[in-house]
Design a protein around this motif. Structure first.
Motif, mmCIF file in Angstrom:
data_model
loop_
_atom_site.group_PDB
_atom_site.id
_atom_site.type_symbol
_atom_site.label_atom_id
_atom_site.label_comp_id
_atom_site.label_asym_id
_atom_site.label_seq_id
_atom_site.Cartn_x
_atom_site.Cartn_y
_atom_site.Cartn_z
ATOM 1 N N THR A 138 -8.710 27.686 42.152
ATOM 2 C CA THR A 138 -9.504 28.474 43.038
ATOM 3 C C THR A 138 -8.666 28.498 44.238
ATOM 4 O O THR A 138 -8.497 29.767 44.727
ATOM 5 N N ALA A 139 -8.086 27.643 44.768
ATOM 6 C CA ALA A 139 -6.986 27.884 45.814
ATOM 7 C C ALA A 139 -6.049 28.462 45.722
ATOM 8 O O ALA A 139 -5.300 29.472 46.435
ATOM 9 N N GLU A 140 -5.371 28.684 44.667
ATOM 10 C CA GLU A 140 -4.254 29.631 44.093
ATOM 11 C C GLU A 140 -4.737 31.167 44.052
ATOM 12 O O GLU A 140 -3.777 31.975 44.400
ATOM 13 N N GLU A 141 -5.753 31.205 43.666
ATOM 14 C CA GLU A 141 -6.436 32.683 43.701
ATOM 15 C C GLU A 141 -6.328 33.248 44.930
ATOM 16 O O GLU A 141 -6.142 34.520 45.172
ATOM 17 N N ARG A 142 -6.822 32.364 45.846
ATOM 18 C CA ARG A 142 -6.882 32.919 47.365
ATOM 19 C C ARG A 142 -5.570 32.938 48.065
ATOM 20 O O ARG A 142 -5.488 33.700 48.851
ATOM 21 N N HIS A 143 -4.708 31.925 47.931
ATOM 22 C CA HIS A 143 -3.371 31.801 48.654
ATOM 23 C C HIS A 143 -2.494 31.400 47.571
ATOM 24 O O HIS A 143 -1.964 30.251 47.432
ATOM 25 N N PRO A 144 -1.880 32.528 46.766
ATOM 26 C CA PRO A 144 -1.031 32.123 45.782
ATOM 27 C C PRO A 144 0.558 31.682 46.207
ATOM 28 O O PRO A 144 0.946 30.752 45.490
ATOM 29 N N MET A 145 0.911 32.138 47.364
ATOM 30 C CA MET A 145 1.985 31.869 47.653
ATOM 31 C C MET A 145 2.098 30.280 48.011
ATOM 32 O O MET A 145 3.406 29.609 47.935
ATOM 33 N N CYS A 146 1.333 29.716 48.565
ATOM 34 C CA CYS A 146 1.018 28.290 49.087
ATOM 35 C C CYS A 146 0.826 27.383 48.004
ATOM 36 O O CYS A 146 1.587 26.263 47.952
ATOM 37 N N ILE A 147 -0.297 27.731 47.170
ATOM 38 C CA ILE A 147 -0.554 26.779 46.219
ATOM 39 C C ILE A 147 0.783 26.790 45.062
ATOM 40 O O ILE A 147 0.768 25.529 44.176
ATOM 41 N N ARG A 148 1.220 27.825 44.805
ATOM 42 C CA ARG A 148 2.208 27.918 43.667
ATOM 43 C C ARG A 148 3.353 27.044 44.167
ATOM 44 O O ARG A 148 4.427 26.509 43.135
ATOM 45 N N ALA A 149 3.652 26.824 45.305
ATOM 46 C CA ALA A 149 4.816 25.813 45.925
ATOM 47 C C ALA A 149 4.477 24.504 45.388
ATOM 48 O O ALA A 149 5.369 23.633 45.498
ATOM 49 N N LEU A 150 3.272 24.099 44.922
ATOM 50 C CA LEU A 150 3.139 22.857 44.358
ATOM 51 C C LEU A 150 3.626 22.563 43.144
ATOM 52 O O LEU A 150 3.630 23.329 42.284
ATOM 53 N N GLY A 151 4.178 21.260 42.892
ATOM 54 C CA GLY A 151 4.739 21.128 41.707
ATOM 55 C C GLY A 151 3.681 20.309 40.679
ATOM 56 O O GLY A 151 2.427 20.515 40.975
ATOM 57 N N ASN A 152 4.114 19.716 39.775
ATOM 58 C CA ASN A 152 3.103 18.886 39.077
ATOM 59 C C ASN A 152 2.558 17.811 39.752
ATOM 60 O O ASN A 152 3.074 16.732 40.392
ATOM 61 N N THR A 153 1.135 17.647 39.588
ATOM 62 C CA THR A 153 0.357 16.665 40.126
ATOM 63 C C THR A 153 -0.617 16.066 38.944
ATOM 64 O O THR A 153 -0.765 16.744 37.925
ATOM 65 N N LEU A 154 -0.942 14.727 38.751
ATOM 66 C CA LEU A 154 -1.749 14.207 38.271
ATOM 67 C C LEU A 154 -2.779 13.186 38.830
ATOM 68 O O LEU A 154 -2.756 12.618 39.745
ATOM 69 N N PHE A 155 -4.035 13.693 38.387
ATOM 70 C CA PHE A 155 -5.373 13.180 39.005
ATOM 71 C C PHE A 155 -5.354 11.797 38.373
ATOM 72 O O PHE A 155 -5.399 11.660 37.127
ATOM 73 N N LEU A 156 -5.759 10.734 39.497
ATOM 74 C CA LEU A 156 -5.710 9.351 39.102
ATOM 75 C C LEU A 156 -7.356 8.888 39.177
ATOM 76 O O LEU A 156 -7.794 8.223 38.112
ATOM 77 N N ALA A 157 -7.973 8.860 40.387
ATOM 78 C CA ALA A 157 -9.289 8.249 40.694
ATOM 79 C C ALA A 157 -9.984 9.199 41.796
ATOM 80 O O ALA A 157 -9.186 9.952 42.554
ATOM 81 N N ALA A 158 -10.932 8.784 41.749
ATOM 82 C CA ALA A 158 -11.929 9.354 43.086
ATOM 83 C C ALA A 158 -12.969 8.513 43.552
ATOM 84 O O ALA A 158 -13.450 7.764 42.679
ATOM 85 N N GLU A 159 -13.000 8.135 44.690
ATOM 86 C CA GLU A 159 -14.031 7.498 45.464
ATOM 87 C C GLU A 159 -14.599 8.078 46.598
ATOM 88 O O GLU A 159 -14.115 8.471 47.759
ATOM 89 N N GLY A 160 -15.819 8.837 46.187
ATOM 90 C CA GLY A 160 -16.483 9.427 47.207
ATOM 91 C C GLY A 160 -15.474 10.815 46.849
ATOM 92 O O GLY A 160 -15.399 11.593 46.066
#
Length: 602
Positions: free
Chosen positions: A468-490
């Motif tokens: 969703t963020a890439e659709e709104r701001h493609p130039m900024c979010i596409r600059a992110l590389g690979n990420t891996l979700f680990l956990a969420a607390e709240g």
């Protein structure tokens, strides 16, 4: 009568009460019985090992009624005066506050007087290394040839600061750190006398923190009684003194040998939030690695300090890990300990040391290559799907395996044979591990439960936020590389990036990027998010662009002279192996097959 602390109330009164210093007690007793008494003694040892207590007991044995004798009555008036520091014949001096030459001159004049009641006039100087050089020199002559009724007893924790001329005039006794089992047993006896219930596990935890000092252990027990009352458990010791329990150390070691880096870093995060000492955690972890290494090279040596619930798992991991990799792991942890010693951010160096330790276990060294080329099977390395018993930690949040997608690392060109990296746990592997039998299962720690109305973020939620963020701001979010979700607390999301992907890590912490991600999170889940970025080797690394190097134009070949051309035609040409012959060498082909590698032709 006012309250008396345990360290004073249970101070040794006779030679039989001195614990852990049998070599010193036996020598002094034999010297008294054989009447081979020297005129100067030096007691050396760490704090709390019994230097002052041994000196006072020795003074009692020399000045008791009918002495010198070993079996004296500690309750007679002469011995009580020495124990309470009010005997006129036993002069106790603090070397730190009486270190000047004037104090030593007064002492030389004082020793000329005969004893009032006992047989000897005993001069005891504590922390003698604090005396100045001039004071030592003023004491030399008196120390070498004192009056017949004078005896000197010195005590120090730093013998290297004492002049060699002083050391050569004394009989030296080195008091050793007291073993932990002796300290723990003595603490249990003290607790029983005081009507306090002290578990053996808690007594051993106190002894480990005391590090060979009986006085420190007694002071800690005194503090625990004030805090806990009449019942003391191991958890109380861990909470008050920031000690890491044996179960937690075994769990961290299993994660380390199993190369479960995300779980290991998450455990470190939990311990840091619980107020545990990071330096003490690393020390306990190094001690556990040392026990496994000794047990591997010398099977008769057992690692008795490991908990029973973890012993089978650790023995299996130990058999899978070669000794040279354990040695390399110990070197990495020792380097991290040295860096932590002089740093204020100890957690940073601990985490970096653990990451390097996991990488060292995954590296292929020259021994692996030689064994493989000789036809021996490669050592089986631990995998991330090893079933480990869970230990319930206070306020723990363990990431669910089902929420951890298996990253796919794209192949990259290599120039030398390297082993293919072992993947972290895949969902299928977790499911297979869950069906494996586990001896004596322990209930797992409860997962984090969001508050009513609060969204439960997952790996799928993180991907939706990124899209969703890439659709709104493609130039900024596409600059992110690979990420891996680990956990969420709240609303706190823990995501991992590759250690070399510093651009993505910095970009995630950028204020503008976080605002775009929060905008997408509010639209999808009606909640803001906070990010905790960690590093993980299993995340695909950032692509490295290959620089285009223009090929240099061929230099014009000079025309050889007729004489050089004739010499070249008559010179025999030596056979050089071609590149194709090198690539088809059987050893090279075997190495490429074993290590799943390939050679990139430049």
């Amino acid at each position: 009568m006012s309250y008396q602390v345990f360290a004073r109330k249970y101070r040794p009164r006779t030679f039989r009460d001195v614990l852990g210093q049998d070599h010193v007690v036996r020598t002094l007793c034999n010297a008294i019985e054989q009447k081979r008494l020297a005129h100067a003694y030096l007691f050396v040892g760490p704090r709390g090992t019994g230097k002052t207590s041994t000196a006072r007991i020795f003074a009692k044995a020399l000045n008791c009624t009918g002495g010198p004798k070993v079996d004296f009555d500690p309750d007679e008036d002469v011995c009580l005066e020495i124990a309470e520091g009010r005997s006129l014949d036993v002069l106790e001096i603090d070397g730190a506050s009486n270190r000047g030459i004037d104090n030593i001159r007064d002492l030389r004049d004082n020793v000329q007087f005969a004893p009032t009641r006992g047989h000897y006039r005993i001069i005891y100087i504590d922390e003698v290394h604090m005396l100045t050089k001039e004071s030592f020199n003023a004491l030399l002559k008196t120390l070498e040839e004192p009056p017949a009724h004078v005896m000197f007893i010195f005590a120090t924790t730093e013998p290297h600061k004492i002049l060699p001329t002083i050391l050569s005039r004394c009989q030296r006794f080195d008091l050793r750190p007291i073993p932990s089992p002796i300290i723990a047993r003595h603490l249990v006896n003290i607790a029983a006398n005081e009507g306090v219930t002290l578990s053996e596990e808690a007594a051993f935890a106190i002894a480990r923190v005391a590090d060979g000092g009986m006085r420190d252990a007694q002071s800690m027990l005194d503090q625990l009684v004030s805090f806990c009352g009449n019942s003391i458990s191991e958890q109380n010791v861990n909470d008050i003194f920031g000690v890491t329990g044996r179960e937690t150390v075994a769990k961290a070691l299993a994660y380390l040998l199993g190369r479960q880096l995300p779980s290991l870093l998450h455990l470190v995060h939990e311990l840091a939030e619980a107020g545990r000492d990071m330096g003490q955690l690393l020390s306990e972890l190094m001690g556990a690695v040392r026990e496994l290494l000794v047990a591997k090279v010398a099977p008769q040596e057992s690692h008795a300090s490991m908990p029973e619930t973890w012993r089978a798992t650790l023995e299996e991991l130990m058999q899978r890990t070669p000794s040279d990799k354990l040695i390399r792991l110990m070197e990495v942890l020792s380097s991290a300990e040295e860096q932590m010693r002089w740093s204020s951010n100890k957690r940073l160096h601990l985490e970096m040391g653990l990451i390097r330790g996991v990488h060292s276990l995954a590296e292929a060294n020259i021994s692996d290559i030689i064994r493989a080329l000789n036809g021996a099977p490669l050592p089986e390395t631990p995998i991330a799907t090893t079933v480990l018993p869970e230990v319930v930690m206070p306020t723990s949040t363990v990431p669910s395996p089902a929420q951890t997608p298996a990253p796919v690392t794209p192949p990259s060109p290599v120039t030398e044979p390297t082993p293919s990296p072992e993947p972290e746990a895949t969902p299928a592997a977790y499911r297979e591990a869950e069906t494996a039998p586990v001896p004596e299962p322990i209930p797992p720690a409860p997962a984090f439960q969001p508050a009513p109305g609060e969204p439960a973020f997952s790996a799928e939620s993180w991907q939706k936020i990124l899209q969703t963020a890439e659709e709104r701001h493609p130039m900024c979010i596409r600059a992110l590389g690979n990420t891996l979700f680990l956990a969420a607390e709240g609303n706190l999301l823990t995501v991992a990036v590759h250690p070399e992907d510093t651009a993505t890590r910095d970009h995630l912490y950028d204020t503008e990027t976080q605002e775009y991600l929060n905008e997408a999170a509010r639209e999808l889940f009606e909640s803001d998010i906070r990010l905790n970025v960690v590093t993980d080797i299993s995340v695909p690394p950032p692509p490295v662009p290959e620089p285009e190097v223009p090929e240099p134009a061929p230099a014009p070949k000079p025309t050889p002279s007729p004489r050089a051309q004739q010499a070249e035609e008559t010179t025999p040409v030596s056979h050089q192996p071609s590149n194709e012959e090198f690539y088809q060498d059987p050893l090279i082909e075997e190495a490429l097959r074993i290590f799943h590698a390939k050679i990139v032709k430049q």
